[in-house]
Design a protein around this motif. Structure first.
Motif, PDB file in Angstrom:
ATOM      1  N   VAL A   9      11.634 -14.094 118.591  1.00  0.00           N
ATOM      2  CA  VAL A   9      11.137 -13.730 119.915  1.00  0.00           C
ATOM      3  C   VAL A   9      12.016 -14.409 120.963  1.00  0.00           C
ATOM      4  CG1 VAL A   9       9.120 -13.749 121.435  1.00  0.00           C
ATOM      5  CG2 VAL A   9       8.796 -13.662 118.946  1.00  0.00           C
ATOM      6  N   PRO A  10      12.428 -13.702 122.011  1.00  0.00           N
ATOM      7  CA  PRO A  10      13.220 -14.354 123.062  1.00  0.00           C
ATOM      8  C   PRO A  10      12.479 -15.565 123.636  1.00  0.00           C
ATOM      9  CG  PRO A  10      13.240 -11.968 123.350  1.00  0.00           C
ATOM     10  CD  PRO A  10      12.246 -12.263 122.263  1.00  0.00           C
ATOM     11  N   HIS A  13      10.215 -15.141 126.665  1.00  0.00           N
ATOM     12  CA  HIS A  13       8.898 -14.550 126.410  1.00  0.00           C
ATOM     13  C   HIS A  13       7.926 -15.612 125.897  1.00  0.00           C
ATOM     14  CE1 HIS A  13      10.674 -10.226 125.834  1.00  0.00           C
ATOM     15  NE2 HIS A  13      10.994 -10.772 127.004  1.00  0.00           N
ATOM     16  N   GLU A  89      -0.291 -13.347 120.380  1.00  0.00           N
ATOM     17  CA  GLU A  89       0.784 -12.510 119.862  1.00  0.00           C
ATOM     18  C   GLU A  89       1.810 -12.293 120.957  1.00  0.00           C
ATOM     19  OE1 GLU A  89       0.529  -9.068 116.614  1.00  0.00           O
ATOM     20  OE2 GLU A  89      -0.148  -8.409 118.597  1.00  0.00           O
ATOM     21  N   VAL A  90       3.083 -12.478 120.618  1.00  0.00           N
ATOM     22  CA  VAL A  90       4.179 -12.268 121.560  1.00  0.00           C
ATOM     23  C   VAL A  90       5.261 -11.460 120.853  1.00  0.00           C
ATOM     24  CG1 VAL A  90       5.941 -13.350 123.015  1.00  0.00           C
ATOM     25  CG2 VAL A  90       3.707 -14.463 122.735  1.00  0.00           C
ATOM     26  N   GLY A  91       5.614 -10.340 121.428  1.00  0.00           N
ATOM     27  CA  GLY A  91       6.674  -9.535 120.831  1.00  0.00           C
ATOM     28  C   GLY A  91       6.364  -9.077 119.419  1.00  0.00           C
ATOM     29  N   GLY A  92       5.080  -8.852 119.128  1.00  0.00           N
ATOM     30  CA  GLY A  92       4.695  -8.405 117.799  1.00  0.00           C
ATOM     31  C   GLY A  92       4.595  -9.503 116.767  1.00  0.00           C
ATOM     32  N   HIS A  93       4.769 -10.757 117.177  1.00  0.00           N
ATOM     33  CA  HIS A  93       4.694 -11.896 116.256  1.00  0.00           C
ATOM     34  C   HIS A  93       3.497 -12.775 116.604  1.00  0.00           C
ATOM     35  CE1 HIS A  93       8.642 -11.531 114.194  1.00  0.00           C
ATOM     36  NE2 HIS A  93       8.934 -10.839 115.273  1.00  0.00           N
TER      37      HIS A  93
END
Length: 333
Positions: A9-10, A13, A89-93
């Motif tokens: 994840v960036p 984000h 959850e962030v960026g699908g993770h």
């Protein structure tokens, strides 16, 4: 020098996630270099420190929530586990923010004074998880006893072909490991029937020196619970022995093994069959796995040391297989 770090994840984000937890406070982050499977960062919020984990895709949000419920159960029984400050959850993770725990990881080889407290802690964890009502479905026996010599040797052949385009250091590192696995598998004796009667229990499944923090001779924290779930207790015990009681040349220090297992058995109960098959559980589950080699070939070059240790360990365990199986069973009685 080959190196790589996980980044699912960036960071900006992830910083937004933390900033939402601590609005109007200054947040800074830097990568945490330890950890092989997840994206880890040290977070500073003023003078406070936290660890932010973005979990690999295999760890779903649902699985993380159940993991946190298990961790809270362990804390309620006196196991030192840092509980999440926030999760989501962030960026699908799946992502969780944990308090930073002061402490050090035990030395890989010079850790004899810690064998008693570490063995005792694993026993306490297993006894604690015996009372946890785990909501995930138990795996089928075929998924537990997943070793298959024929398909595994075919996997080795395929991996050897994939090495041709790799840098020399990568080719040589992986080739040594594949030789070690292939030669050990060739000794035979991989029948599964005896394992059908093993109880499937809830275990931490990843208890070793890099997932433990100590202060002095006391375990200060047990970390990284994402592999916790259904498993064979013998696998948990023997795998931890292979990690925690090993010498630099790849052999086991049996004085440490004796202390470690002696402390463990005072806290957790095993059946006769679990004791009898403990060595084989750890040996087989490790031998018939090329996860480290796959991660290394995918670009996670920090796996090299892990692979080199495995290349030394499995020929040694295979050579003394019957003897060590009996010794481990006896030390667990």
């Amino acid at each position: 020098m080959l190196c790589s770090m996980l980044a699912f994840v960036p960071n900006d984000h992830l910083k937004e996630f933390v900033q939402a937890v601590f609005p109007a406070r200054r947040v800074s982050m830097r990568p945490l270099l330890s950890g092989l499977l997840n994206q880890n960062l040290v977070v500073r919020v003023g003078s406070e420190r936290y660890v932010l984990k973005a979990y690999r895709p295999k760890v779903s949000l649902k699985a993380m929530r159940e993991m946190h419920r298990m961790m809270a159960h362990a804390v309620g029984k006196g196991i030192p586990v840092p509980l999440p400050v926030a999760s989501g959850e962030v960026g699908g993770h799946a992502v969780a923010l944990y308090p930073f725990v002061e402490g050090t990881h035990p030395s890989r080889y010079r850790n004899a004074p810690l064998m008693r407290p570490m063995g005792e802690m694993l026993g306490r964890i297993d006894a604690t998880l015996e009372t946890f009502k785990f909501r995930m479905q138990k795996p089928a026996f075929e998924d537990m006893a997943s070793w298959n010599p024929e398909s595994f040797l075919s996997e080795i052949v395929s991996m050897r072909r994939s090495l041709r385009s790799k840098p020399k250091v990568v080719r040589e590192t992986v080739a040594r490991s594949l030789d070690a696995h292939e030669n050990a598998v060739a000794i035979g004796g991989w029948d599964k029937e005896a394992f059908r009667r093993l109880p499937v229990r809830v275990c931490h499944n990843d208890y070793h020196i890099m997932n433990v923090l100590v202060r002095g001779r006391k375990v200060a924290a047990v970390l990284d619970w994402e592999k916790a779930g259904w498993g064979w207790r013998g696998f948990e015990v023997m795998r931890s022995v292979m990690f925690n009681c090993r010498m630099a040349r790849g052999t086991l220090d049996w004085d440490r093994v004796k202390t470690y297992l002696g402390a463990y058995r005072k806290q957790a109960a095993l059946t006769d069959l679990e004791r009898e098959l403990a060595f084989e559980c750890g040996f087989r589950k490790g031998l018939f796995s090329l996860w480290a080699e796959k991660e290394y070939l995918s670009g996670q070059f920090q796996m090299r040391d892990n692979i080199e240790r495995r290349s030394r360990l499995y020929p040694y365990l295979a050579k003394h297989r019957d003897e060590f199986s009996e010794r481990v069973a006896e030390l667990l009685r």
